[in-house]
Design a protein around this motif. Sequence first.
Motif, mmCIF file in Angstrom:
data_model
loop_
_atom_site.group_PDB
_atom_site.id
_atom_site.type_symbol
_atom_site.label_atom_id
_atom_site.label_comp_id
_atom_site.label_asym_id
_atom_site.label_seq_id
_atom_site.Cartn_x
_atom_site.Cartn_y
_atom_site.Cartn_z
ATOM 1 N N SER A 160 -1.250 -8.911 5.293
ATOM 2 C CA SER A 160 0.342 -8.426 6.139
ATOM 3 C C SER A 160 0.471 -7.395 5.525
ATOM 4 C CB SER A 160 1.059 -9.434 7.114
ATOM 5 O OG SER A 160 1.620 -9.170 7.569
ATOM 6 N N PRO A 161 0.257 -6.113 5.053
ATOM 7 C CA PRO A 161 0.482 -5.254 4.201
ATOM 8 C C PRO A 161 2.380 -4.422 4.102
ATOM 9 C CG PRO A 161 -1.335 -3.944 4.433
ATOM 10 C CD PRO A 161 -1.098 -5.882 5.345
ATOM 11 N N GLU A 162 3.300 -5.001 3.419
ATOM 12 C CA GLU A 162 4.209 -3.075 3.552
ATOM 13 C C GLU A 162 3.620 -2.210 3.070
ATOM 14 O OE1 GLU A 162 7.451 -3.319 1.013
ATOM 15 O OE2 GLU A 162 7.597 -5.075 0.880
ATOM 16 N N ILE A 163 3.586 -1.236 4.409
ATOM 17 C CA ILE A 163 3.343 -0.327 3.961
ATOM 18 C C ILE A 163 4.389 0.599 3.111
ATOM 19 C CG2 ILE A 163 1.985 1.599 4.938
ATOM 20 C CD1 ILE A 163 0.419 -0.665 5.109
ATOM 21 N N HIS A 164 4.407 1.797 3.044
ATOM 22 C CA HIS A 164 5.266 2.778 1.672
ATOM 23 C C HIS A 164 4.303 4.301 1.828
ATOM 24 C CE1 HIS A 164 7.743 -0.346 -0.898
ATOM 25 N NE2 HIS A 164 6.347 -0.529 0.240
ATOM 26 N N PHE A 165 5.498 4.914 2.964
ATOM 27 C CA PHE A 165 5.264 5.793 3.056
ATOM 28 C C PHE A 165 5.814 7.246 2.194
ATOM 29 C CE2 PHE A 165 3.451 3.652 6.765
ATOM 30 C CZ PHE A 165 2.285 5.338 7.293
ATOM 31 N N LEU A 166 4.799 8.092 1.384
ATOM 32 C CA LEU A 166 5.649 9.140 0.595
ATOM 33 C C LEU A 166 5.725 10.064 0.838
ATOM 34 C CD1 LEU A 166 7.934 9.179 -2.229
ATOM 35 C CD2 LEU A 166 5.765 8.987 -3.778
ATOM 36 N N SER A 167 6.869 10.726 0.616
ATOM 37 C CA SER A 167 6.887 12.614 0.860
ATOM 38 C C SER A 167 7.466 13.245 0.097
ATOM 39 C CB SER A 167 6.818 13.329 1.877
ATOM 40 O OG SER A 167 6.184 14.439 1.884
ATOM 41 N N VAL A 168 6.367 14.374 -0.802
ATOM 42 C CA VAL A 168 7.207 14.538 -2.237
ATOM 43 C C VAL A 168 7.327 16.419 -1.582
ATOM 44 C CG1 VAL A 168 7.474 14.840 -4.484
ATOM 45 C CG2 VAL A 168 5.967 12.586 -3.347
ATOM 46 N N VAL A 172 8.161 0.974 5.326
ATOM 47 C CA VAL A 172 8.750 1.711 4.167
ATOM 48 C C VAL A 172 8.643 3.256 4.169
ATOM 49 C CG1 VAL A 172 10.267 1.725 2.321
ATOM 50 C CG2 VAL A 172 9.087 -0.004 3.162
ATOM 51 N N CYS A 173 9.914 3.886 4.527
ATOM 52 C CA CYS A 173 9.408 5.104 4.305
ATOM 53 C C CYS A 173 10.040 6.001 3.324
ATOM 54 C CB CYS A 173 9.727 6.294 5.138
ATOM 55 S SG CYS A 173 8.876 6.770 7.193
ATOM 56 N N ILE A 210 1.178 -1.055 -0.101
ATOM 57 C CA ILE A 210 0.068 0.360 0.215
ATOM 58 C C ILE A 210 1.185 1.246 0.067
ATOM 59 C CG2 ILE A 210 -1.927 0.650 0.901
ATOM 60 C CD1 ILE A 210 -2.658 -1.502 2.297
ATOM 61 N N LEU A 211 0.837 2.006 -1.061
ATOM 62 C CA LEU A 211 1.475 3.113 -1.117
ATOM 63 C C LEU A 211 0.494 4.660 -0.561
ATOM 64 C CD1 LEU A 211 3.973 5.337 -1.537
ATOM 65 C CD2 LEU A 211 2.768 5.697 -4.323
#
Length: 145
Positions: free
Chosen positions: A32-40, A88-89, A5-6
Motif C-alpha cells: 500500500s505504497p504512497e505514490i508521488h507523481f512529479l512533473s517538472v 500525491v501530485c 514510489i516517485l
Amino acid sequence: MYKKILVPIDLLEDDLNLKIIKHVEELAKLGSPEIHFLSVLPNAELFFGIEVTILPESQKNSAERSALALKALEEVIKDIKIPDDKIVCQIGIGSAKDEILSYADDIKADLIVLGSHHPSTSTYLLGSTASTIVRHAKISVLVIR
C-alpha cells in the motif's frame, strides 16, 4: 514492499505515461505504497531563452504555470486504479534530473519509476534524463519503455 514510489511524468508523453501508469498500478498491488507523481517544468528563462523578457507577465508567473501543469498531471492520472489517499501530485520547476533526485530525497522514496524515450548515441540505451537518474539515484530505479 515499497512505502513511497516517485513517478516522474512528462506531460507531453501520453503513450509512455500510459505504460508507466500500468506498471505503477501493478506495483501498488504489492503493498500500500504512497505514490508521488512529479512533473517538472523548465524555468521560463530556460524554456523561452532570451525571449522571456518580452513574454506577457501571465506566462512568466511560475505559480500560474504550476497550477496549469498540476491540472494536466491530474488529468494524466485521473483513471489510475490506486486509492486517492495514496496519491500525491507535485510540480517542480527547474532541471528535470535535479528536481527528480531532490524530491526523491525529500520524500525518502524507496523507488523511482520513470519512462525513457528517444535515446541517442551519447546516452546509449536510455534517454538523457533517465540515464542521469539511474546513475545518480541513491535508490532503485525502474525504467519503463
